[in-house]
Motif scaffolding. Structure first.
Motif, PDB file in Angstrom:
ATOM      1  N   THR A  31     -56.703  63.970 -11.208  1.00  0.00           N
ATOM      2  CA  THR A  31     -56.372  62.658 -10.655  1.00  0.00           C
ATOM      3  C   THR A  31     -57.244  62.353  -9.435  1.00  0.00           C
ATOM      4  O   THR A  31     -57.836  63.263  -8.833  1.00  0.00           O
ATOM      5  CB  THR A  31     -54.899  62.608 -10.214  1.00  0.00           C
ATOM      6  OG1 THR A  31     -54.698  63.536  -9.138  1.00  0.00           O
ATOM      7  CG2 THR A  31     -53.956  62.930 -11.367  1.00  0.00           C
ATOM      8  N   ALA A  91     -58.948  54.061  -2.411  1.00  0.00           N
ATOM      9  CA  ALA A  91     -57.789  54.780  -2.942  1.00  0.00           C
ATOM     10  C   ALA A  91     -56.551  54.099  -2.389  1.00  0.00           C
ATOM     11  O   ALA A  91     -56.427  53.913  -1.176  1.00  0.00           O
ATOM     12  CB  ALA A  91     -57.830  56.244  -2.527  1.00  0.00           C
ATOM     13  N   LYS A  94     -51.363  52.794  -5.917  1.00  0.00           N
ATOM     14  CA  LYS A  94     -51.350  52.470  -7.349  1.00  0.00           C
ATOM     15  C   LYS A  94     -52.332  53.317  -8.154  1.00  0.00           C
ATOM     16  O   LYS A  94     -52.080  53.633  -9.315  1.00  0.00           O
ATOM     17  CB  LYS A  94     -51.660  50.985  -7.540  1.00  0.00           C
ATOM     18  CG  LYS A  94     -51.595  50.529  -8.973  1.00  0.00           C
ATOM     19  CD  LYS A  94     -51.881  49.047  -9.093  1.00  0.00           C
ATOM     20  CE  LYS A  94     -51.885  48.639 -10.555  1.00  0.00           C
ATOM     21  NZ  LYS A  94     -52.186  47.228 -10.714  1.00  0.00           N
ATOM     22  N   ASN A  95     -53.477  53.707  -7.555  1.00  0.00           N
ATOM     23  CA  ASN A  95     -54.461  54.473  -8.336  1.00  0.00           C
ATOM     24  C   ASN A  95     -54.547  55.940  -7.940  1.00  0.00           C
ATOM     25  O   ASN A  95     -55.291  56.706  -8.534  1.00  0.00           O
ATOM     26  CB  ASN A  95     -55.849  53.820  -8.270  1.00  0.00           C
ATOM     27  CG  ASN A  95     -56.483  53.831  -6.889  1.00  0.00           C
ATOM     28  OD1 ASN A  95     -56.059  54.531  -5.973  1.00  0.00           O
ATOM     29  ND2 ASN A  95     -57.519  53.023  -6.718  1.00  0.00           N
ATOM     30  N   TYR A  96     -53.769  56.368  -6.956  1.00  0.00           N
ATOM     31  CA  TYR A  96     -53.860  57.727  -6.432  1.00  0.00           C
ATOM     32  C   TYR A  96     -53.561  58.793  -7.492  1.00  0.00           C
ATOM     33  O   TYR A  96     -54.188  59.842  -7.519  1.00  0.00           O
ATOM     34  CB  TYR A  96     -52.920  57.889  -5.236  1.00  0.00           C
ATOM     35  CG  TYR A  96     -53.288  59.012  -4.316  1.00  0.00           C
ATOM     36  CD1 TYR A  96     -54.362  58.887  -3.444  1.00  0.00           C
ATOM     37  CD2 TYR A  96     -52.577  60.202  -4.321  1.00  0.00           C
ATOM     38  CE1 TYR A  96     -54.715  59.914  -2.586  1.00  0.00           C
ATOM     39  CE2 TYR A  96     -52.919  61.233  -3.469  1.00  0.00           C
ATOM     40  CZ  TYR A  96     -53.987  61.087  -2.605  1.00  0.00           C
ATOM     41  OH  TYR A  96     -54.331  62.115  -1.763  1.00  0.00           O
ATOM     42  N   SER A  98     -53.899  58.281 -10.750  1.00  0.00           N
ATOM     43  CA  SER A  98     -54.606  57.922 -11.980  1.00  0.00           C
ATOM     44  C   SER A  98     -55.608  59.000 -12.358  1.00  0.00           C
ATOM     45  O   SER A  98     -56.239  59.603 -11.481  1.00  0.00           O
ATOM     46  CB  SER A  98     -55.355  56.602 -11.799  1.00  0.00           C
ATOM     47  OG  SER A  98     -54.464  55.557 -11.540  1.00  0.00           O
ATOM     48  N   LEU A 103     -60.102  56.082 -14.365  1.00  0.00           N
ATOM     49  CA  LEU A 103     -60.336  55.244 -13.188  1.00  0.00           C
ATOM     50  C   LEU A 103     -61.817  54.903 -13.033  1.00  0.00           C
ATOM     51  O   LEU A 103     -62.177  53.755 -12.770  1.00  0.00           O
ATOM     52  CB  LEU A 103     -59.809  55.962 -11.949  1.00  0.00           C
ATOM     53  CG  LEU A 103     -59.629  55.165 -10.682  1.00  0.00           C
ATOM     54  CD1 LEU A 103     -58.761  53.939 -10.907  1.00  0.00           C
ATOM     55  CD2 LEU A 103     -59.015  56.052  -9.609  1.00  0.00           C
ATOM     56  N   GLU A 106     -62.640  52.318 -15.684  1.00  0.00           N
ATOM     57  CA  GLU A 106     -62.046  51.020 -15.376  1.00  0.00           C
ATOM     58  C   GLU A 106     -62.800  50.313 -14.250  1.00  0.00           C
ATOM     59  O   GLU A 106     -63.109  49.119 -14.344  1.00  0.00           O
ATOM     60  CB  GLU A 106     -60.578  51.206 -14.976  1.00  0.00           C
ATOM     61  CG  GLU A 106     -59.886  49.925 -14.590  1.00  0.00           C
ATOM     62  CD  GLU A 106     -58.454  50.151 -14.123  1.00  0.00           C
ATOM     63  OE1 GLU A 106     -57.915  49.220 -13.493  1.00  0.00           O
ATOM     64  OE2 GLU A 106     -57.879  51.231 -14.371  1.00  0.00           O
TER      65      GLU A 106
END
Length: 123
Positions: A31, A91, A94-96, A98, A103, A106
């Motif tokens: 992640t 960072a 919401k994306n931490y 992911s 990521l 995206e």
């Protein structure tokens, strides 16, 4: 080499509190949070993941600090160092958690859609 130079530049501008972490192949399977929490004693000794777009994730900074660092990096791209352009992202909660691979894909898709092309070189 660029990670070590980036570290030196950060130190020179008083941003010694910022950690530099190079994304290796193993990190692409984890992640974003795990990657950002990684401690690399000698970042210049880390073999970066090949085929990964050049991307910088900023964490723990305010908008002004992020923009200043982007400006410093872009100056290095235009200066005598001729660094490859990078895509920048922050960072956020919401994306931490992911997956890094998803990521990266995206963010690059968004970047290419917004700019009409790929500005970041793959390592």
């Amino acid at each position: 080499v660029e990670c070590a130079e980036w570290r030196e530049i950060l130190d020179a501008i008083g941003a010694d509190f910022i950690r530099v972490v190079a994304c290796d192949k193993a990190m692409t399977r984890g992640t974003l949070g795990r990657a950002l929490e990684t401690v690399q004693e000698d970042v210049s000794a880390v073999k970066p993941a090949l085929g990964v777009p050049r991307m910088m994730f900023m964490s723990g900074m305010n908008g002004r600090e992020v923009m200043e660092l982007i400006g410093v990096y872009e100056d290095m791209c235009e200066g005598d160092r001729e660094w490859a352009p990078a895509v920048f992202a922050c960072a956020v909660p919401k994306n931490y958690d992911s997956p890094m691979s998803a990521l990266l894909a995206e963010i690059m898709d968004d970047h290419e859609r917004l700019t009409g092309g790929g500005a970041a070189a793959a390592l």
